[in-house]
Design a protein around this motif. Structure first.
Motif, PDB file in Angstrom:
ATOM      1  N   SER A  53      72.559 -66.584  -6.945  1.00 52.71           N
ATOM      2  CA  SER A  53      71.424 -66.693  -6.024  1.00 52.71           C
ATOM      3  C   SER A  53      70.419 -65.569  -6.207  1.00 52.71           C
ATOM      4  CB  SER A  53      71.926 -66.694  -4.578  1.00 52.71           C
ATOM      5  OG  SER A  53      72.465 -65.434  -4.219  1.00 52.71           O
ATOM      6  N   ASN A  56      67.191 -65.842 -11.816  1.00 55.44           N
ATOM      7  CA  ASN A  56      66.278 -66.965 -12.012  1.00 55.44           C
ATOM      8  C   ASN A  56      67.026 -68.085 -12.738  1.00 55.44           C
ATOM      9  OD1 ASN A  56      66.198 -66.361 -14.887  1.00 55.44           O
ATOM     10  ND2 ASN A  56      64.727 -64.735 -14.419  1.00 55.44           N
ATOM     11  N   ASN A  57      66.384 -69.215 -12.897  1.00 52.86           N
ATOM     12  CA  ASN A  57      67.060 -70.390 -13.455  1.00 52.86           C
ATOM     13  C   ASN A  57      67.591 -70.156 -14.863  1.00 52.86           C
ATOM     14  OD1 ASN A  57      66.654 -71.964 -11.162  1.00 52.86           O
ATOM     15  ND2 ASN A  57      64.624 -72.625 -11.848  1.00 52.86           N
ATOM     16  N   ASN A  76      64.191 -65.147  -4.124  1.00 54.04           N
ATOM     17  CA  ASN A  76      64.779 -66.471  -3.910  1.00 54.04           C
ATOM     18  C   ASN A  76      65.054 -66.739  -2.434  1.00 54.04           C
ATOM     19  OD1 ASN A  76      64.758 -67.051  -6.651  1.00 54.04           O
ATOM     20  ND2 ASN A  76      66.839 -66.277  -6.981  1.00 54.04           N
ATOM     21  N   TYR A  77      65.437 -65.696  -1.709  1.00 53.14           N
ATOM     22  CA  TYR A  77      65.750 -65.870  -0.293  1.00 53.14           C
ATOM     23  C   TYR A  77      64.497 -66.029   0.559  1.00 53.14           C
ATOM     24  CZ  TYR A  77      70.649 -64.910  -1.154  1.00 53.14           C
ATOM     25  OH  TYR A  77      71.947 -65.003  -1.596  1.00 53.14           O
ATOM     26  N   ASP A  79      61.691 -67.726  -1.075  1.00 51.13           N
ATOM     27  CA  ASP A  79      61.147 -68.986  -1.599  1.00 51.13           C
ATOM     28  C   ASP A  79      61.882 -70.207  -1.063  1.00 51.13           C
ATOM     29  OD1 ASP A  79      59.360 -67.495  -3.042  1.00 51.13           O
ATOM     30  OD2 ASP A  79      60.513 -67.571  -4.919  1.00 51.13           O
ATOM     31  N   ILE A  80      63.174 -70.056  -0.731  1.00 52.75           N
ATOM     32  CA  ILE A  80      63.937 -71.207  -0.269  1.00 52.75           C
ATOM     33  C   ILE A  80      63.355 -71.797   1.003  1.00 52.75           C
ATOM     34  CG2 ILE A  80      65.547 -69.782   1.058  1.00 52.75           C
ATOM     35  CD1 ILE A  80      66.423 -72.975  -0.892  1.00 52.75           C
ATOM     36  N   GLU A 257      66.282 -76.814  -9.528  1.00 55.44           N
ATOM     37  CA  GLU A 257      66.087 -75.439  -9.088  1.00 55.44           C
ATOM     38  C   GLU A 257      67.456 -74.834  -8.778  1.00 55.44           C
ATOM     39  OE1 GLU A 257      63.391 -73.728  -9.009  1.00 55.44           O
ATOM     40  OE2 GLU A 257      61.882 -75.270  -9.393  1.00 55.44           O
ATOM     41  N   ALA A 259      68.625 -71.809  -9.068  1.00 57.13           N
ATOM     42  CA  ALA A 259      68.613 -70.553  -8.324  1.00 57.13           C
ATOM     43  C   ALA A 259      68.437 -70.806  -6.834  1.00 57.13           C
ATOM     44  CB  ALA A 259      67.500 -69.644  -8.844  1.00 57.13           C
ATOM     45  N   LEU A 260      67.539 -71.744  -6.485  1.00 62.09           N
ATOM     46  CA  LEU A 260      67.347 -72.064  -5.072  1.00 62.09           C
ATOM     47  C   LEU A 260      68.551 -72.811  -4.505  1.00 62.09           C
ATOM     48  CD1 LEU A 260      63.576 -73.104  -4.915  1.00 62.09           C
ATOM     49  CD2 LEU A 260      64.633 -70.894  -4.415  1.00 62.09           C
ATOM     50  N   THR A 263      70.999 -70.198  -3.720  1.00 56.19           N
ATOM     51  CA  THR A 263      70.540 -69.465  -2.537  1.00 56.19           C
ATOM     52  C   THR A 263      70.806 -70.272  -1.274  1.00 56.19           C
ATOM     53  OG1 THR A 263      68.802 -68.429  -3.879  1.00 56.19           O
ATOM     54  CG2 THR A 263      68.571 -68.317  -1.483  1.00 56.19           C
TER      55      THR A 263
END
Length: 294
Positions: A53, A56-57, A76-77, A79-80, A257, A259-260, A263
């Motif tokens: 998390s 990045n991807n 990321n925390y 953008d989610i 996504e 990474a998201l 997260t």
């Protein structure tokens, strides 16, 4: 002049080692080693999820595995919340989980009192038949259940999930096992004083059932929160998606996504972890007093 000799005590003999004590120590050391290795194996996927998390991807599936993010992508925390309906998913999942948990506490404890403290013809047969439904997988009656919910007009609503999960055979079994450990003399004394069965259940039995109720609440809440197949079938409207279905929407046909997703998975696990840590003592006590321990 005669020399004086002082009597000195002889040194104590070397203590003999008890072979049984040595075997117990070795067994305990081996047991703790196995437990530590098992705990590490269980926690490894969660650790990888938390670490992922913060990547990045492109960094998530690198070979060899990068166990520590460099650099840590804390964005990321943030953008989610902007790139998904995380707040709505969490709110819907929380509402559904709390509603189902409260209903199962009511129906499970109420039915369990009837099976444990009341005498009526066919009680044991009815209880065994009801508990036997636990052995039937949900996939066996999933389609008839969906047809029934559709004809009742509950499909694509949260009411379908509430109606399907408001009753649980496991909750009745768990509470009945606990109720049978409560002395029958309490109920008999209450009946002599003129209390009805409803009053006995509400005023005497329920206050004594704290550990069992906490155990049932924890198990029901976790199962409802983590349910994926049920919401996938019945909740087709994006406005009432739970978090499990919402995270699936982050995987499109051509892109994902990851990474998201990781997260969001961390955020979805946090409430469960907090609730379990707060209720762990009651959970263990409830399992121990309900006849489910090994």
């Amino acid at each position: 002049m005669a020399s004086l000799t002082l009597d000195r005590p002889a040194p104590p003999p070397a203590q003999r080692r008890d072979p049984r004590r040595t075997r117990r120590l070795l067994s305990a050391a081996l047991l703790y080693t196995v437990l530590v290795v098992a705990a590490a194996a269980i926690m490894l996927p969660f650790f990888w999820m938390v670490v992922s998390s913060l990547k990045n991807n492109n960094q998530i599936f690198t070979v060899p595995v990068q166990w520590l993010p460099d650099p840590a992508v804390w964005q990321n925390y943030l953008d989610i919340w902007d790139k998904s309906e995380m707040s709505r998913w969490l709110r819907t999942t929380l509402l559904l989980s709390i509603t189902v948990t409260l209903l199962q506490l009511f129906t499970g404890s109420f039915a369990a009192y009837g099976f444990a403290k009341m005498r009526f013809p066919g009680r044991d047969v009815l209880f065994l038949a009801y508990i036997g439904t636990i052995a039937v997988p949900w996939q066996a009656y999933m389609i008839p259940q969906f047809i029934l919910m559709t004809r009742l007009g509950l499909s694509n609503t949260l009411w379908a999930m509430v109606a399907l999960q408001a009753f649980g055979a496991f909750g009745v079994f768990l509470m009945k096992q606990f109720y049978e450990s409560i002395p029958e003399e309490l109920s008999e004394a209450a009946r002599i004083d003129g209390l009805s069965e409803y009053a006995i259940w509400w005023r005497i039995v329920l206050p004594l059932s704290g550990p069992a109720l906490a155990t049932l609440a924890l198990l029901t809440f976790v199962n409802t929160w983590n349910d994926y197949l049920g919401p996938l079938i019945y909740l087709r409207n994006p406005d009432i998606w739970t978090i499990q279905i919402g995270l699936r929407s982050l995987v499109s046909q051509y892109n994902a996504e990851y990474a998201l997703i990781m997260t969001g998975s961390v955020l979805s696990v946090l409430p469960i972890a907090i609730i379990f840590l707060l209720g762990q003592r009651y959970f263990v006590q409830g399992i121990a007093t309900s006849g489910l321990k090994g």
